[in-house]
Design a protein around this motif. Structure first.
Motif, PDB file in Angstrom:
ATOM      1  N   PRO A  11      29.340  46.219  38.580  1.00  0.00           N
ATOM      2  CA  PRO A  11      30.162  46.562  37.430  1.00  0.00           C
ATOM      3  C   PRO A  11      30.215  45.436  36.393  1.00  0.00           C
ATOM      4  N   ARG A  12      30.682  45.812  35.195  1.00  0.00           N
ATOM      5  CA  ARG A  12      30.907  44.842  34.124  1.00  0.00           C
ATOM      6  C   ARG A  12      31.773  43.694  34.619  1.00  0.00           C
ATOM      7  N   GLY A  13      31.344  42.480  34.289  1.00  0.00           N
ATOM      8  CA  GLY A  13      32.194  41.321  34.590  1.00  0.00           C
ATOM      9  C   GLY A  13      32.239  40.937  36.055  1.00  0.00           C
ATOM     10  N   SER A  14      31.332  41.490  36.873  1.00  0.00           N
ATOM     11  CA  SER A  14      31.414  41.175  38.301  1.00  0.00           C
ATOM     12  C   SER A  14      30.838  39.793  38.627  1.00  0.00           C
ATOM     13  N   GLY A  15      30.233  39.147  37.639  1.00  0.00           N
ATOM     14  CA  GLY A  15      29.759  37.778  37.860  1.00  0.00           C
ATOM     15  C   GLY A  15      28.259  37.679  38.082  1.00  0.00           C
ATOM     16  N   LYS A  16      27.515  38.688  37.637  1.00  0.00           N
ATOM     17  CA  LYS A  16      26.061  38.711  37.857  1.00  0.00           C
ATOM     18  C   LYS A  16      25.355  37.573  37.115  1.00  0.00           C
ATOM     19  N   LEU A  41      33.544  27.059  28.760  1.00  0.00           N
ATOM     20  CA  LEU A  41      33.682  28.288  27.972  1.00  0.00           C
ATOM     21  C   LEU A  41      33.289  29.497  28.817  1.00  0.00           C
ATOM     22  N   ASP A  42      33.550  30.672  28.257  1.00  0.00           N
ATOM     23  CA  ASP A  42      33.359  31.923  28.985  1.00  0.00           C
ATOM     24  C   ASP A  42      31.988  32.529  28.644  1.00  0.00           C
ATOM     25  N   LEU A  43      31.327  33.150  29.639  1.00  0.00           N
ATOM     26  CA  LEU A  43      30.019  33.782  29.408  1.00  0.00           C
ATOM     27  C   LEU A  43      30.167  35.072  28.595  1.00  0.00           C
ATOM     28  N   GLU A  44      29.145  35.388  27.832  1.00  0.00           N
ATOM     29  CA  GLU A  44      29.113  36.653  27.094  1.00  0.00           C
ATOM     30  C   GLU A  44      28.696  37.783  28.028  1.00  0.00           C
ATOM     31  N   PRO A  45      29.227  38.999  27.841  1.00  0.00           N
ATOM     32  CA  PRO A  45      28.698  40.123  28.634  1.00  0.00           C
ATOM     33  C   PRO A  45      27.208  40.327  28.318  1.00  0.00           C
ATOM     34  N   THR A  46      26.444  40.733  29.320  1.00  0.00           N
ATOM     35  CA  THR A  46      25.021  40.992  29.107  1.00  0.00           C
ATOM     36  C   THR A  46      24.875  42.365  28.460  1.00  0.00           C
ATOM     37  N   THR A  70      30.490  34.631  47.795  1.00  0.00           N
ATOM     38  CA  THR A  70      29.948  33.517  47.008  1.00  0.00           C
ATOM     39  C   THR A  70      30.969  33.091  45.952  1.00  0.00           C
ATOM     40  N   SER A  71      30.693  31.954  45.359  1.00  0.00           N
ATOM     41  CA  SER A  71      31.392  31.587  44.128  1.00  0.00           C
ATOM     42  C   SER A  71      30.421  30.812  43.257  1.00  0.00           C
ATOM     43  N   ALA A  72      30.270  31.241  42.030  1.00  0.00           N
ATOM     44  CA  ALA A  72      29.398  30.513  41.105  1.00  0.00           C
ATOM     45  C   ALA A  72      30.067  29.218  40.657  1.00  0.00           C
ATOM     46  N   PHE A  73      31.397  29.141  40.826  1.00  0.00           N
ATOM     47  CA  PHE A  73      32.139  27.974  40.333  1.00  0.00           C
ATOM     48  C   PHE A  73      32.458  26.968  41.444  1.00  0.00           C
ATOM     49  N   ASN A 133      37.869  25.735  41.664  1.00  0.00           N
ATOM     50  CA  ASN A 133      37.445  25.067  40.439  1.00  0.00           C
ATOM     51  C   ASN A 133      37.336  26.098  39.315  1.00  0.00           C
ATOM     52  N   SER A 134      38.383  26.882  39.160  1.00  0.00           N
ATOM     53  CA  SER A 134      38.371  27.898  38.110  1.00  0.00           C
ATOM     54  C   SER A 134      39.755  28.009  37.503  1.00  0.00           C
ATOM     55  N   GLN A 135      39.764  28.449  36.272  1.00  0.00           N
ATOM     56  CA  GLN A 135      41.031  28.648  35.578  1.00  0.00           C
ATOM     57  C   GLN A 135      41.026  30.051  35.009  1.00  0.00           C
TER      58      GLN A 135
HETATM   59  N1  LIG Z   1      36.619  32.588  38.991  1.00  0.00           N
HETATM   60  C1  LIG Z   1      35.326  32.854  38.810  1.00  0.00           C
HETATM   61  N2  LIG Z   1      34.936  33.483  37.681  1.00  0.00           N
HETATM   62  C2  LIG Z   1      33.630  33.760  37.521  1.00  0.00           C
HETATM   63  C3  LIG Z   1      32.641  33.410  38.491  1.00  0.00           C
HETATM   64  N3  LIG Z   1      31.434  33.838  38.031  1.00  0.00           N
HETATM   65  C4  LIG Z   1      31.670  34.423  36.825  1.00  0.00           C
HETATM   66  N4  LIG Z   1      32.989  34.363  36.518  1.00  0.00           N
HETATM   67  C5  LIG Z   1      33.673  34.847  35.323  1.00  0.00           C
HETATM   68  O1  LIG Z   1      33.680  36.270  35.336  1.00  0.00           O
HETATM   69  C6  LIG Z   1      33.514  36.796  34.024  1.00  0.00           C
HETATM   70  C7  LIG Z   1      32.293  37.691  33.974  1.00  0.00           C
HETATM   71  O2  LIG Z   1      31.149  36.952  34.400  1.00  0.00           O
HETATM   72  P1  LIG Z   1      29.636  37.373  34.088  1.00  0.00           P
HETATM   73  O3  LIG Z   1      28.775  36.553  34.969  1.00  0.00           O
HETATM   74  O4  LIG Z   1      29.383  37.349  32.639  1.00  0.00           O
HETATM   75  O5  LIG Z   1      29.652  38.902  34.593  1.00  0.00           O
HETATM   76  P2  LIG Z   1      28.466  39.970  34.530  1.00  0.00           P
HETATM   77  O6  LIG Z   1      28.502  40.680  35.828  1.00  0.00           O
HETATM   78  O7  LIG Z   1      27.193  39.327  34.127  1.00  0.00           O
HETATM   79  O8  LIG Z   1      28.998  40.962  33.391  1.00  0.00           O
HETATM   80  P3  LIG Z   1      28.154  41.969  32.447  1.00  0.00           P
HETATM   81  O9  LIG Z   1      26.988  41.211  31.914  1.00  0.00           O
HETATM   82  O10 LIG Z   1      29.129  42.374  31.390  1.00  0.00           O
HETATM   83  O11 LIG Z   1      27.758  43.130  33.292  1.00  0.00           O
HETATM   84  C8  LIG Z   1      33.430  35.575  33.109  1.00  0.00           C
HETATM   85  O12 LIG Z   1      34.735  35.293  32.635  1.00  0.00           O
HETATM   86  C9  LIG Z   1      32.967  34.465  34.028  1.00  0.00           C
HETATM   87  O13 LIG Z   1      33.349  33.191  33.564  1.00  0.00           O
HETATM   88  C10 LIG Z   1      33.092  32.726  39.683  1.00  0.00           C
HETATM   89  O14 LIG Z   1      32.345  32.399  40.594  1.00  0.00           O
HETATM   90  N5  LIG Z   1      34.445  32.479  39.767  1.00  0.00           N
END
Ligand SMILES: Nc1nc2c(ncn2[C@@H]2O[C@H](COP(=O)(O)OP(=O)(O)OP(=O)(O)O)[C@@H](O)[C@H]2O)c(=O)[nH]1
Ligand SMILES: [Mg+2]
Length: 295
Positions: free
Chosen positions: A28-33, A77-82, A237-240, A251-253
């Protein structure tokens, strides 16, 4: 300038067993891909005793992804949606080589050549809402070429379990329409953003955590696995990552949280160290879990 090749401490494994894997990252959107992919390619602040020996990004697209990680995530900063590319051929195909150390002298290390496409979350949304859409069909066809699917869910978005399960059902149906030659398809269900305490405390039991938080998604996947046309495993997992070792804190806010999950930035970019990113890829390519990659 960034390092193109990050060779981490070599423990002497000079022979590698070669693996190739072709992956699609779906969710889904924003799932952290994109966050996952960028953190993996960039591989910041690796531990010297990590079981991962090196992560080598290859090609221009992967280098742009790393640049993005540096310019955006490392600045806090925050990532842009893809965005959804209007032709599936335009979806970026990232290439990374990962080498994992041998655990014992008598073993070979593993070298994984990864090709990976990071889809827009809009694809998943269309999967739920649209039927017979030509672009959606093209994306599904492209997915069928892959032997490994990484299905990413934001671990905090459990209120959307039912909706995700509905999308997943359609996705699995499409997958079942084709067979991979001489190969079983593997799906890694990956919960992301697990540096957050509510998820972190359960990181040792990814399948149980998924079953608790996303019971409908879990059931759909288990049903599919029972058909024996493919295999499913669960990962966190955690990308952060976290800060500190004895009493780790995320390590996230957070900047926003709703039913679709959590938007965050990295709290301390200088100490950015992602958690367990290689584990699902290792399983997708070898069919074996490597517990050392999940620490
Ligand atoms: N807390 C936390 N936030 C994360 C992590 N990875 C990504 N985010 C946050 O989650 C939000 C969405 O991350 P993206 O990686 O852009 O998500 P996406 O799945 O690529 O979204 P779309 O491209 O819109 O489909 C952003 O605010 C990121 O900063 C993580 O490991 N921990
Ligand atoms: Mg994205």
């Amino acid at each position: 300038m960034f390092n193109w090749i990050k060779n981490k401490a070599n423990n002497g494994s000079s022979n590698y067993q070669d693996q190739n894997v072709n992956i699609r990252i779906v969710g889904p959107r924003g799932s952290g891909k994109t966050g996952y992919m960028a953190a993996l390619a960039y591989w910041p602040n690796a531990k010297s005793d990590s079981p991962v020996e090196s992560v080598t990004p290859i090609g221009e697209e992967t280098s742009k992804l790393i640049e993005n990680a540096q310019n955006i995530l490392e600045q806090g900063l925050d990532l842009e949606p893809t965005r959804l590319d209007s032709k599936v051929e335009e979806v970026k195909d990232y290439t990374i080589t990962i080498t994992v150390k041998n655990k014992y002298q008598w073993q070979n290390g593993v070298k994984i050549n990864v090709n990976c496409k990071d889809y827009s979350g809009e694809f998943f949304r269309d999967l739920i809402n649209k039927k017979g859409d030509p672009l959606l069909e093209d994306y599904l066809d492209d997915c069928l070429q892959a032997s490994g699917i990484m299905f990413l869910l934001d671990g905090t978005s459990y209120r959307s379990d039912r909706e995700y399960a509905a999308g997943l059902e359609k996705f699995l149906l499409a997958l079942d329409q084709t067979d991979l030659e001489n190969n079983k398809r593997r799906i890694a269900l990956v919960l992301t953003k697990c540096e957050q305490s509510e998820l972190w405390i359960n990181r040792d039991s990814p399948a149980k955590l998924t079953q608790l938080r996303f019971p409908q998604v879990y059931q759909k996947l288990q049903n599919w696995a029972n058909l024996k046309t493919g295999e499913v495993e669960y990962f966190v997992t955690s990308a952060f990552g976290v800060l500190g070792t004895n009493f780790p804190e995320p390590n996230s806010q957070k900047i926003e949280r709703n039913r679709e999950g959590t938007k965050s930035i990295i709290k301390n970019p200088r100490r950015w160290r992602p958690f367990a990113l290689v584990a699902p890829i290792y399983w997708l390519s070898t069919g074996q879990r490597n517990k050392d990659l999940e620490q």
